[in-house]
Structure formats: C-alpha cells, structure tokens
Enzyme design. Structure first.
Site: not given
Length: 342
Positions: A110, A330
């Site tokens: 990312c 998460c």
C-alpha cells in the site's frame, strides 16, 4: 502468463478468448468457476476433448495459498503467493451470528502510509488484477463454505484500483456465476475524494466505509498523509454526495489510539464532522503492531469516547477485534506470524 486466467472473465469473454464458438459453453465454464472448481476434470458437463483443450489454454488459478493461519476465535488468514512472487493476505471473519465475511486485498502492499497500519509500512508493489481478487474469495469459500459478505478492507487502497475491483464485483455478482448480492459488498477507503465521486457517479453503489480515524485536520495529516491532498472539508462533501447519489448510509471508521485521538476534543471534532451527514460510526480499538509507535487504548478510555458520541445521538458501533493472534485484525495485515505480545 501464457495461459488465459478464467477467474477474471465473464462468460462471453471466456467464449471469445477460448474461441469456443457456442456461447452456452462459456456459460457452463463460467458457472463452474463461480462454484470454485480447481481442476478442469471437475467440469463434468464438458466433453473430454474440451476439458483437454482447456488444460492447454487456460488456468483456473493464477495464485496459490502459501500459508493458512487460524486464530482460536475462528478467524482464518491466508497468505497468497501471486504469479510474480508478490504476496497478499486475505482474511475470513465470522461474527456472533455466524455470518462469514471475506476481507480481501486489492493491492500488493500500500502506498498510503497510514502511520497506524502495518500494510502502510510495506510500500506499494502493484495493483492486483481482477482475477487475483476473485481468487482470494474462492480460496476462502473452499475453506469455510459459502460466504455471506465481501469487504475490500484488506491490503491496499481500493480507490487506486477501482477498475479491477469493479470487474471482480461484476464477476462475483453475476447471476450465471457466484451470484453474490451487491448489497453484501463494502469498500473501505482512507479518504480519496476523487475515487468517492467516481464510485458515486459510475457505480457500483455498494456500501462505502471511510477510514477517518480523526477529524482533526493537522493530526490527520500526520498519521494519514492522504489528508494533504484530500482535506476534511472536501472529504465531507464527497461522503454526503455518495450517500445522496447511492441512497446508502456511509460508515465512518476510526482506529482508536491511546492518548492520540480518544480525548473529549477528539470526540467533539468527530461529532462536528458527522453532523448533518447520513453516517454510521465504527470505532476500532487499535490492534497492536510491535513495529509501530502506538499503544492500544484501555477499556475505560474507549467506553468514555463511545459515550461522548452516543450522547450526541450518533449511531456508534464498537467493533469486535478478531484475528489478533495471527496478525489478521484491522491494521495488522503484513504480519506473517504470531507475535509474542499479541
């Protein structure tokens, strides 16, 4: 790859690329792909000659599962090796009602550099192809049976790979294939305004979640650099636009970081940001990553923050944290083994 990867094609594309001639053959193959078959001999309504042709020309998987990690809470994380040896992770989540959700990745790594996210430390290798996204879902279904939902909340920023995500959704939701309902799909973005408008104007109108974390502009610039080009004022306009255009309530997500974004002023900023908008708020106590400079908040700290928001009439959900022991919660994707402190 020399061979045609079938997981990224619709039935008419299969017919065309494989030069099948008859459209119904493409539909048959497309249906088998949606059922998750991993070898052509399982396609029992195809002739032996056609199956042999498919073996020569096509692939049912471009990637392979290189590791399976299981958390005692039922969460499963797959580490998947792609054809170019890049790797991604995808997670199976099961809630209290036994609903199963695939949390899939859309990029290898990312580029967003969110300071509290493990994936953000990896940098971006590349966008995934539609077939690589679909394969994650199929691998999870092989392990867990039919899944109820899919969320684009894994590795990567979905708004930077919308074309592949759109194609993957089209394949998974097609009535002649897997036939997943588009109502069961959620996309989470760190707040790329242009992408939100694109999704609103061009679809599909799926559920949208925005990782907000803080409504303090300066703090958000520090921990979420995306804010520099996507200021909160413009992000709020985009969220309202999406809600109006899609008819769907948007979810604001906030990772709660000890002594960083959990005080009363932080709550007030979030309350003001959410004012007059059609939103839900999901609060996620930060999941530890040993290499990052944050601490998870205490229970009293979290509950006080929740209470401040609820007193203002906001619809708040405190997310249950699952998969922490396998680096599957998460913000933890990119962790490949159980850490001693998790």
């Amino acid at each position: 790859m020399d061979k045609i990867v079938l997981t990224g094609l619709l039935s008419d594309e299969i017919t065309q690329k494989l030069d099948l001639g008859q459209a119904f053959r493409g539909k048959q193959i497309f249906k088998w792909v949606g059922q998750g078959v991993e070898d052509f001999d399982s396609m029992t309504n195809l002739s032996l000659d056609l199956r042999n042709q498919l073996k020569e020309k096509a692939l049912l998987r471009s990637s392979k599962v290189s590791n399976i990690l299981k958390d005692p809470d039922g969460t499963i994380k797959l580490q998947i090796t792609l054809s170019d040896n890049n790797a991604v992770e995808t997670v199976l989540l099961t809630d209290k009602e036994d609903r199963k959700t695939a949390c899939v990745s859309c990029q290898a790594g990312c580029a967003m550099k969110c300071a509290f996210c493990m994936t953000g430390t990896l940098g971006l290798s590349r966008n995934l192809e539609a077939y690589e996204i679909v394969e994650q879902f199929l691998y999870l279904e092989k392990i867990a049976g039919k899944l109820d939902n899919i969320v684009f909340m894994g590795m990567g920023e979905p708004m930077q790979n919308l074309s592949a995500i759109r194609k993957a959704i089209q394949i998974l939701c097609h009535k002649d294939g897997r036939a997943l309902s588009s109502k069961r799909i959620t996309l989470s973005t760190c707040g790329i305004v242009k992408g939100i408008y694109d999704l609103a104007d061009n679809g599909p109108h799926i559920r949208l979640a925005v990782s907000l974390t803080t409504a303090n502009e300066e703090l958000r610039k520090e921990i979420m650099p995306v804010t520099i080009g996507n200021p909160l004022s413009e992000l709020k306009k985009a969220i309202d636009y999406y809600a109006e255009k899609s008819g769907k309530r948007v979810t604001l997500e906030a990772a709660l970081l000890h002594d960083t974004n959990t005080d009363e002023k932080s709550a007030r900023n979030l309350i003001n940001f959410a004012a007059d908008s059609d939103v839900n708020i999901n609060l996620i106590p930060w999941n530890p990553v040993s290499s990052l400079p944050f601490t998870e908040p205490g229970k009293n700290e979290v509950q006080k923050f929740v209470s401040l928001l609820e007193r203002e009439g906001l619809n708040v959900t405190l997310r249950t944290r699952r998969g922490r022991k396998i680096g599957g919660a998460c913000g933890q994707l990119g962790v490949s083994k159980k850490a001693d402190n998790q």
